[in-house]
Design a protein around this motif. Structure first.
Motif, mmCIF file in Angstrom:
data_model
loop_
_atom_site.group_PDB
_atom_site.id
_atom_site.type_symbol
_atom_site.label_atom_id
_atom_site.label_comp_id
_atom_site.label_asym_id
_atom_site.label_seq_id
_atom_site.Cartn_x
_atom_site.Cartn_y
_atom_site.Cartn_z
ATOM 1 N N ARG A 151 53.879 40.885 42.015
ATOM 2 C CA ARG A 151 53.303 40.454 43.000
ATOM 3 C C ARG A 151 52.397 38.967 42.473
ATOM 4 O O ARG A 151 51.558 39.290 41.696
ATOM 5 N N ALA A 152 52.827 37.808 42.900
ATOM 6 C CA ALA A 152 52.261 36.621 42.534
ATOM 7 C C ALA A 152 50.996 36.308 43.347
ATOM 8 O O ALA A 152 51.004 36.673 44.597
ATOM 9 N N ARG A 153 50.093 36.094 43.140
ATOM 10 C CA ARG A 153 48.602 35.716 43.499
ATOM 11 C C ARG A 153 48.344 34.391 43.273
ATOM 12 O O ARG A 153 48.246 33.919 42.308
ATOM 13 N N LEU A 154 47.585 33.688 44.289
ATOM 14 C CA LEU A 154 47.272 32.096 44.290
ATOM 15 C C LEU A 154 45.952 32.151 44.353
ATOM 16 O O LEU A 154 45.432 32.477 45.420
ATOM 17 N N TYR A 155 44.939 31.716 43.278
ATOM 18 C CA TYR A 155 43.659 31.554 43.484
ATOM 19 C C TYR A 155 43.193 30.210 43.730
ATOM 20 O O TYR A 155 43.724 29.428 42.561
ATOM 21 N N GLY A 156 42.318 29.821 44.497
ATOM 22 C CA GLY A 156 41.613 28.613 44.500
ATOM 23 C C GLY A 156 40.534 28.394 43.417
ATOM 24 O O GLY A 156 40.267 29.184 42.894
#
Length: 189
Positions: free
Chosen positions: A164-169
């Motif tokens: 599962r891909a996660r995008l962190y700012g």
């Protein structure tokens, strides 16, 4: 479906050259890698032959000089299978794999492989083992390679990964690094 990458540019090939050797001018110079390989092969080969046969005579002089020079000529060329390696490196790695093998990498190296998980000699030799068994050295080869029952039957069922891909700012990354990573507002002016 597998993907294959291609390199369309040549790798840098910076070969230092030896222009002078023991006061003798070599002109354009010899590639140092080939020179070092030739010297080391000549010394080791001739040392072994001196112990076995004694000093060279006119008929055996070719035996003392030709094999190291032929091995140097072909060994110092680029490999056709892997253009980043030289033939001598490919030969050495192949010989090491066939005789010693290598420790398998399990789970990205997180767990060391147990000795029972290593491939046996007969499995590493593959079809070459059958060819070697048909030669006059067949009995010795059979003993050295081990029984055919040591060949693994295959791997287990494939593992299904649920990634599962996660995008962190940038604010979440800053919090992960702690307060030292975030600059203070009063220091900005």
């Amino acid at each position: 479906m597998s993907r294959t990458g291609h390199t369309y540019t040549a790798h840098f090939d910076l070969n230092p050259r030896q222009h002078e050797l023991l006061g003798v001018d070599l002109g354009e110079g010899l590639v140092r890698r080939a020179l070092i390989l030739a010297i080391s092969l000549l010394v080791s080969w001739n040392g072994a032959l001196l112990l076995l046969l004694g000093l060279p005579t006119v008929p055996t002089l070719t035996l003392y000089i030709t094999p190291p020079l032929v091995a140097t000529f072909y060994g110092s060329q680029r490999s056709t299978k892997n253009d980043r390696r030289y033939n001598f490196t490919v030969w050495a790695l192949s010989l090491r794999y066939l005789t010693v093998g290598h420790r398998p990498v399990i789970n990205g190296g997180r767990r060391a492989a147990h000795r029972t998980e290593w491939l046996g000699r007969r499995a590493r030799w593959g079809a070459r083992a059958e060819w070697l068994a048909d030669t006059p050295l067949g009995l010795l080869a059979e003993r050295w390679l081990g029984p055919e029952s040591e060949i693994p039957t295959g791997s287990g069922t494939p593992l299904r990964l649920n990634a599962r891909a996660r995008l962190y700012g940038p604010d979440a990354v800053g919090r992960a690094y702690g307060r030292k990573a975030l600059p203070k507002e009063e220091n900005r002016t």
